[in-house]
Design a protein around this motif. Structure first.
Motif, PDB file in Angstrom:
ATOM      1  N   LEU A  73       1.067  -0.946   0.282  1.00 43.21           N
ATOM      2  CA  LEU A  73       0.091   0.192  -0.454  1.00 43.21           C
ATOM      3  C   LEU A  73       0.559   1.124   0.191  1.00 43.21           C
ATOM      4  CD1 LEU A  73      -2.743  -1.041   2.727  1.00 43.21           C
ATOM      5  CD2 LEU A  73      -3.163  -0.737   0.385  1.00 43.21           C
ATOM      6  N   TRP A  74       0.225   2.295  -0.170  1.00 44.14           N
ATOM      7  CA  TRP A  74       0.745   3.253  -0.731  1.00 44.14           C
ATOM      8  C   TRP A  74       0.183   4.469   0.980  1.00 44.14           C
ATOM      9  CZ3 TRP A  74      -1.216   1.599  -4.867  1.00 44.14           C
ATOM     10  CH2 TRP A  74      -0.592   1.477  -6.094  1.00 44.14           C
ATOM     11  N   TRP A  75       1.658   5.158   1.447  1.00 41.43           N
ATOM     12  CA  TRP A  75       1.009   5.555   2.782  1.00 41.43           C
ATOM     13  C   TRP A  75       0.058   6.886   2.094  1.00 41.43           C
ATOM     14  CZ3 TRP A  75       1.108   4.182   6.843  1.00 41.43           C
ATOM     15  CH2 TRP A  75       1.902   4.019   7.411  1.00 41.43           C
ATOM     16  N   ASP A  76       0.474   7.604   0.708  1.00 40.18           N
ATOM     17  CA  ASP A  76      -0.254   8.856   0.546  1.00 40.18           C
ATOM     18  C   ASP A  76      -1.384   9.054  -0.395  1.00 40.18           C
ATOM     19  OD1 ASP A  76       1.170   7.794  -2.002  1.00 40.18           O
ATOM     20  OD2 ASP A  76       2.344   9.903  -1.881  1.00 40.18           O
ATOM     21  N   ARG A  77      -2.049   7.489  -0.309  1.00 35.97           N
ATOM     22  CA  ARG A  77      -2.971   7.283  -1.562  1.00 35.97           C
ATOM     23  C   ARG A  77      -3.929   6.509  -1.153  1.00 35.97           C
ATOM     24  NH1 ARG A  77      -0.899   4.642  -6.835  1.00 35.97           N
ATOM     25  NH2 ARG A  77       1.510   5.542  -6.890  1.00 35.97           N
ATOM     26  N   PRO A  78      -5.320   6.648  -0.702  1.00 36.01           N
ATOM     27  CA  PRO A  78      -6.685   5.879  -0.223  1.00 36.01           C
ATOM     28  C   PRO A  78      -6.313   4.116  -0.845  1.00 36.01           C
ATOM     29  CG  PRO A  78      -7.572   7.263  -1.682  1.00 36.01           C
ATOM     30  CD  PRO A  78      -6.125   7.275  -1.968  1.00 36.01           C
ATOM     31  N   SER A  79      -6.173   3.356   0.442  1.00 37.78           N
ATOM     32  CA  SER A  79      -6.556   1.632  -0.197  1.00 37.78           C
ATOM     33  C   SER A  79      -6.314   1.685  -0.922  1.00 37.78           C
ATOM     34  CB  SER A  79      -6.936   1.455   1.093  1.00 37.78           C
ATOM     35  OG  SER A  79      -7.008  -0.160   0.724  1.00 37.78           O
ATOM     36  N   VAL A  80      -6.628   0.465  -1.838  1.00 36.76           N
ATOM     37  CA  VAL A  80      -6.509  -0.577  -3.162  1.00 36.76           C
ATOM     38  C   VAL A  80      -7.795  -1.423  -1.667  1.00 36.76           C
ATOM     39  CG1 VAL A  80      -5.117  -0.732  -4.431  1.00 36.76           C
ATOM     40  CG2 VAL A  80      -5.942  -2.472  -2.035  1.00 36.76           C
ATOM     41  N   THR A  81      -9.237  -1.485  -2.682  1.00 38.14           N
ATOM     42  CA  THR A  81     -10.055  -2.236  -2.292  1.00 38.14           C
ATOM     43  C   THR A  81     -10.061  -3.454  -1.387  1.00 38.14           C
ATOM     44  OG1 THR A  81     -11.985  -2.008  -4.111  1.00 38.14           O
ATOM     45  CG2 THR A  81     -12.087  -3.436  -2.916  1.00 38.14           C
ATOM     46  N   ILE A  82     -10.368  -3.654  -0.299  1.00 31.58           N
ATOM     47  CA  ILE A  82     -10.731  -4.372   1.313  1.00 31.58           C
ATOM     48  C   ILE A  82     -11.188  -5.750   0.606  1.00 31.58           C
ATOM     49  CG2 ILE A  82     -10.543  -4.730   3.016  1.00 31.58           C
ATOM     50  CD1 ILE A  82      -8.244  -3.004   2.436  1.00 31.58           C
ATOM     51  N   ARG A  83     -10.293  -6.549   0.326  1.00 28.22           N
ATOM     52  CA  ARG A  83     -11.202  -8.508   0.615  1.00 28.22           C
ATOM     53  C   ARG A  83     -11.507  -9.049   1.538  1.00 28.22           C
ATOM     54  NH1 ARG A  83      -8.829  -7.582  -5.131  1.00 28.22           N
ATOM     55  NH2 ARG A  83     -10.783  -6.686  -6.662  1.00 28.22           N
ATOM     56  N   THR A  84     -11.915 -10.306   1.619  1.00 25.02           N
ATOM     57  CA  THR A  84     -11.711 -11.027   3.097  1.00 25.02           C
ATOM     58  C   THR A  84     -10.468 -11.780   3.274  1.00 25.02           C
ATOM     59  OG1 THR A  84     -13.379 -12.553   1.238  1.00 25.02           O
ATOM     60  CG2 THR A  84     -14.525 -11.783   1.942  1.00 25.02           C
ATOM     61  N   GLU A  85      -9.901 -11.149   2.293  1.00 23.77           N
ATOM     62  CA  GLU A  85      -8.014 -12.046   2.142  1.00 23.77           C
ATOM     63  C   GLU A  85      -7.282 -11.735   1.838  1.00 23.77           C
ATOM     64  OE1 GLU A  85      -8.962 -16.908   1.250  1.00 23.77           O
ATOM     65  OE2 GLU A  85      -9.142 -15.547  -0.273  1.00 23.77           O
ATOM     66  N   PHE A  86      -7.821 -10.029   3.058  1.00 24.89           N
ATOM     67  CA  PHE A  86      -6.670  -9.361   3.285  1.00 24.89           C
ATOM     68  C   PHE A  86      -5.284  -9.177   3.524  1.00 24.89           C
ATOM     69  CE2 PHE A  86      -9.477  -8.232   5.940  1.00 24.89           C
ATOM     70  CZ  PHE A  86      -8.642  -8.244   7.351  1.00 24.89           C
ATOM     71  N   PHE A  87      -5.375 -10.698   4.506  1.00 26.23           N
ATOM     72  CA  PHE A  87      -4.257 -11.255   5.338  1.00 26.23           C
ATOM     73  C   PHE A  87      -3.425 -11.873   4.226  1.00 26.23           C
ATOM     74  CE2 PHE A  87      -8.187 -13.200   6.159  1.00 26.23           C
ATOM     75  CZ  PHE A  87      -7.304 -14.838   5.603  1.00 26.23           C
ATOM     76  N   LYS A  88      -3.837 -12.403   3.125  1.00 26.46           N
ATOM     77  CA  LYS A  88      -2.775 -13.094   1.730  1.00 26.46           C
ATOM     78  C   LYS A  88      -1.637 -12.061   1.117  1.00 26.46           C
ATOM     79  CE  LYS A  88      -5.001 -17.043   3.025  1.00 26.46           C
ATOM     80  NZ  LYS A  88      -5.894 -17.918   1.703  1.00 26.46           N
ATOM     81  N   PRO A  89      -1.087 -11.586   1.436  1.00 26.47           N
ATOM     82  CA  PRO A  89      -0.494 -10.573  -0.384  1.00 26.47           C
ATOM     83  C   PRO A  89      -0.621 -11.195  -1.226  1.00 26.47           C
ATOM     84  CG  PRO A  89       1.251 -11.375   1.437  1.00 26.47           C
ATOM     85  CD  PRO A  89      -0.056 -11.681   2.367  1.00 26.47           C
ATOM     86  N   GLU A  90      -0.365 -12.385  -1.165  1.00 22.72           N
ATOM     87  CA  GLU A  90      -0.500 -13.288  -2.600  1.00 22.72           C
ATOM     88  C   GLU A  90      -2.137 -12.930  -3.517  1.00 22.72           C
ATOM     89  OE1 GLU A  90      -1.151 -17.011   0.387  1.00 22.72           O
ATOM     90  OE2 GLU A  90       0.177 -14.362   0.027  1.00 22.72           O
ATOM     91  N   LYS A  91      -3.105 -12.438  -2.682  1.00 22.06           N
ATOM     92  CA  LYS A  91      -4.238 -12.175  -3.285  1.00 22.06           C
ATOM     93  C   LYS A  91      -4.493 -10.660  -3.296  1.00 22.06           C
ATOM     94  CE  LYS A  91      -6.574 -16.111  -1.904  1.00 22.06           C
ATOM     95  NZ  LYS A  91      -6.907 -16.950  -3.333  1.00 22.06           N
ATOM     96  N   GLY A  92      -3.448  -9.698  -2.898  1.00 24.95           N
ATOM     97  CA  GLY A  92      -3.739  -8.644  -3.680  1.00 24.95           C
ATOM     98  C   GLY A  92      -2.838  -7.143  -3.313  1.00 24.95           C
ATOM     99  N   ARG A  93      -2.530  -5.976  -3.365  1.00 23.03           N
ATOM    100  CA  ARG A  93      -1.527  -4.786  -2.856  1.00 23.03           C
ATOM    101  C   ARG A  93      -1.982  -4.893  -0.518  1.00 23.03           C
ATOM    102  NH1 ARG A  93       1.862  -1.494  -4.968  1.00 23.03           N
ATOM    103  NH2 ARG A  93       1.241  -1.686  -6.693  1.00 23.03           N
ATOM    104  N   TYR A  94      -1.612  -6.109  -0.726  1.00 20.98           N
ATOM    105  CA  TYR A  94      -2.013  -5.973   1.264  1.00 20.98           C
ATOM    106  C   TYR A  94      -1.222  -6.186   1.694  1.00 20.98           C
ATOM    107  CZ  TYR A  94      -6.657  -7.481  -0.377  1.00 20.98           C
ATOM    108  OH  TYR A  94      -7.829  -7.129  -1.037  1.00 20.98           O
ATOM    109  N   LEU A  95       0.689  -5.263   1.483  1.00 19.91           N
ATOM    110  CA  LEU A  95       1.032  -5.585   2.509  1.00 19.91           C
ATOM    111  C   LEU A  95       1.679  -4.608   2.926  1.00 19.91           C
ATOM    112  CD1 LEU A  95       4.421  -7.351   0.411  1.00 19.91           C
ATOM    113  CD2 LEU A  95       3.053  -8.424   2.334  1.00 19.91           C
ATOM    114  N   HIS A  96       2.065  -3.948   4.183  1.00 20.92           N
ATOM    115  CA  HIS A  96       2.195  -2.601   5.038  1.00 20.92           C
ATOM    116  C   HIS A  96       3.423  -1.656   4.156  1.00 20.92           C
ATOM    117  CE1 HIS A  96       3.378   0.131   8.221  1.00 20.92           C
ATOM    118  NE2 HIS A  96       2.110   0.194   8.481  1.00 20.92           N
TER     119      HIS A  96
END
Length: 360
Positions: A274-297
Motif C-alpha cells: 500500500l502507498w502511504w499517500d493514497r487511499p487503500s485499494v479495495t479491501i477483500r475478505t482475504e486481505f491478510f494474504k498478500p498473494e491476493k492483492g496489494r495488502y502489504l504494509h
C-alpha cells in the motif's frame, strides 16, 4: 422522527452504520436485519440491537415469517455479489444472481417508500439490472443507478460499487443521484478535501506483536500479525515501497513463485505494498494474504492487520466485530464502507423528508 430501515444481506452492518450512526448520517433507525452468516449477525446485534436474524431470506417472503416483516420507510442491502463478480468465472447461471427477487418481495411486504441495492460494478451491465427495474416498476417504483467510488465520499479506499435506488413515485420526490462528492483526488481543482489516505488511517498504530484476537481495548484487540515462514519474510523484504510481485521477481527471482514468473502480465497488485499517500485499494475478505492483492504494509514487512483493514474500510475503532479471525476478515471485506453508505443515506433522507416538510 427517524426513518425506519431494514437491512437485507446485512453482513456485520457497514451499510447500516452509515445510515443510522450520528457520526455518519444518523437520520435512520434500524428495525430489522437479515443475513445467513451467524458471526456477522452476532456483530450486527452487538452494534445495533437484537433485531437481526440469521436465516435464509427466501423463508421470509411468505407465510408466518412474512407477517413478521416490520413496516419500514427504506430497505437497503446488497444481494451477494459473487454472482455478478468478474472474479467468478462461472457466473452465468449462478443461483446467487436471483437473490434480488426475495429482496424485492420484502421491499413490497414492508411498505417501503425507497430501496437501495448495492453491488459490484458488474450489476450495471447485467440482465438482472433490467429485471430489477422491471419488477420495481410493477411495485410503483421509479429507479436510477450509478457507479460510486468510495474515496469520493470520505472512505479511505478506492472501492467502486454499483447502486440502484428506487422510490415510490406516488409518495417520494425524485432522488438526486449520485450524491455530490465530498472528497477529491484533485483538491486544488475542486476545492474539496483530499481523498483520505492510508497514512491518515493507520500511521498511528504501533507494530503488531500478538498473533490472535485479544480481549483488550480497541484498537489493539484486532491489531495482530501473522507468523510468516522464513521464505515469506524474505519475499516481503524484497518488495520496495509501492512495489508488487514484479519487484519481487526482479529482486529475488529464486523465491518468486514459478507461476508468477511464467505469467508476465496482469496482477500488478499481487504482493503489492500500500502507498502511504493514497487511499487503500479495495479491501477483500482475504486481505491478510498478500498473494491476493496489494495488502502489504507500506513499510513494515508484513500484511496489514485486521484493525488496519477495518480502518481502511472506514470502520471506527468502537465498532464491535465478533467471531474468529477468518469470520471477522470476511465481515470486513464484505462490508459497504460506512462513509459511502452515509452519502447515499443523506440523499435518500432528503427526499423522504421533503414531502413531510411540504405537508407541514
Amino acid at each position: 422522527m427517524k426513518h425506519k430501515l431494514i437491512d437485507l444481506f446485512s453482513g456485520c452492518g457497514g451499510m447500516t452504520l452509515g445510515f443510522v450512526h450520528p457520526d455518519y448520517c444518523g437520520r435512520f433507525e434500524s428495525v430489522f436485519a437479515l443475513d445467513n452468516d451467524q458471526a456477522a449477525v452476532n456483530s450486527y446485534i452487538a452494534n445495533f440491537g437484537d433485531h437481526a436474524v440469521c436465516d435464509d431470506i427466501e423463508k421470509w417472503t411468505s407465510g408466518e415469517l412474512a407477517e413478521r416483516i416490520p413496516a419500514a420507510d427504506i430497505v437497503i442491502g446488497g444481494p451477494p455479489c459473487q454472482g455478478f463478480s468478474l472474479l467468478n468465472k462461472k457466473r452465468k447461471g449462478d443461483g446467487r444472481r436471483s437473490l434480488w427477487e426475495p429482496y424485492m418481495d420484502i421491499v413490497a411486504l414492508s411498505g417501503a417508500r425507497v430501496f437501495v441495492i448495492e453491488n459490484v460494478q458488474g450489476l450495471l451491465r447485467a440482465d438482472e439490472k433490467r429485471q430489477i427495474e422491471k419488477r420495481a416498476k410493477t411495485l410503483g417504483f421509479e429507479t436510477t443507478s450509478a457507479l460510486l467510488n468510495s474515496a469520493d465520499y470520505g472512505a479511505p479506499q478506492t472501492r467502486k460499487r454499483a447502486f440502484i435506488i428506487g422510490w415510490k413515485m406516488s409518495e417520494v420526490e425524485a432522488v438526486s443521484f449520485p450524491p455530490e462528492p465530498t472528497h477529491s483526488a484533485n483538491p486544488e481543482r475542486t476545492g474539496l478535501p483530499r481523498w483520505r489516505t492510508v497514512a491518515d488511517m493507520i500511521a498511528d498504530l504501533p507494530a503488531p506483536q500478538e498473533f490472535e484476537i485479544r480481549d483488550v481495548p480497541a484498537p489493539l484487540n484486532l491489531h495482530f500479525r501473522r507468523n510468516p515462514t522464513a521464505k515469506s519474510l524474505k519475499r516481503y523484504k524484497a518488495v520496495p515501497p509501492g512495489g508488487n510481485r514484479f519487484d519481487l521477481q526482479r529482486n529475488a527471482p529464486e523465491i518468486t513463485p514459478p507461476c508468477w514468473i511464467r505469467k508476465t502480465s496482469g496482477g500488478t497488485d499481487l504482493f503489492g505494498r500500500l502507498w502511504w499517500d493514497r487511499p487503500s485499494v479495495t479491501i477483500r475478505t482475504e486481505f491478510f494474504k498478500p498473494e491476493k492483492g496489494r495488502y502489504l504494509h507500506p513499510e513494515q514487512h508484513r500484511p496489514i492487520t485486521h484493525r488496519e483493514a477495518a480502518r481502511l474500510m472506514g470502520f471506527p475503532d468502537h465498532f464491535v466485530f465478533t467471531g474468529t479471525k477468518i469470520e471477522v476478515a470476511r465481515q470486513i471485506g464484505n462490508a459497504v464502507p460506512p462513509d459511502m453508505a452515509a452519502a447515499v443515506a443523506r440523499a435518500v433522507a432528503d427526499v423522504l423528508e421533503m414531502r413531510a416538510r411540504r405537508a407541514a
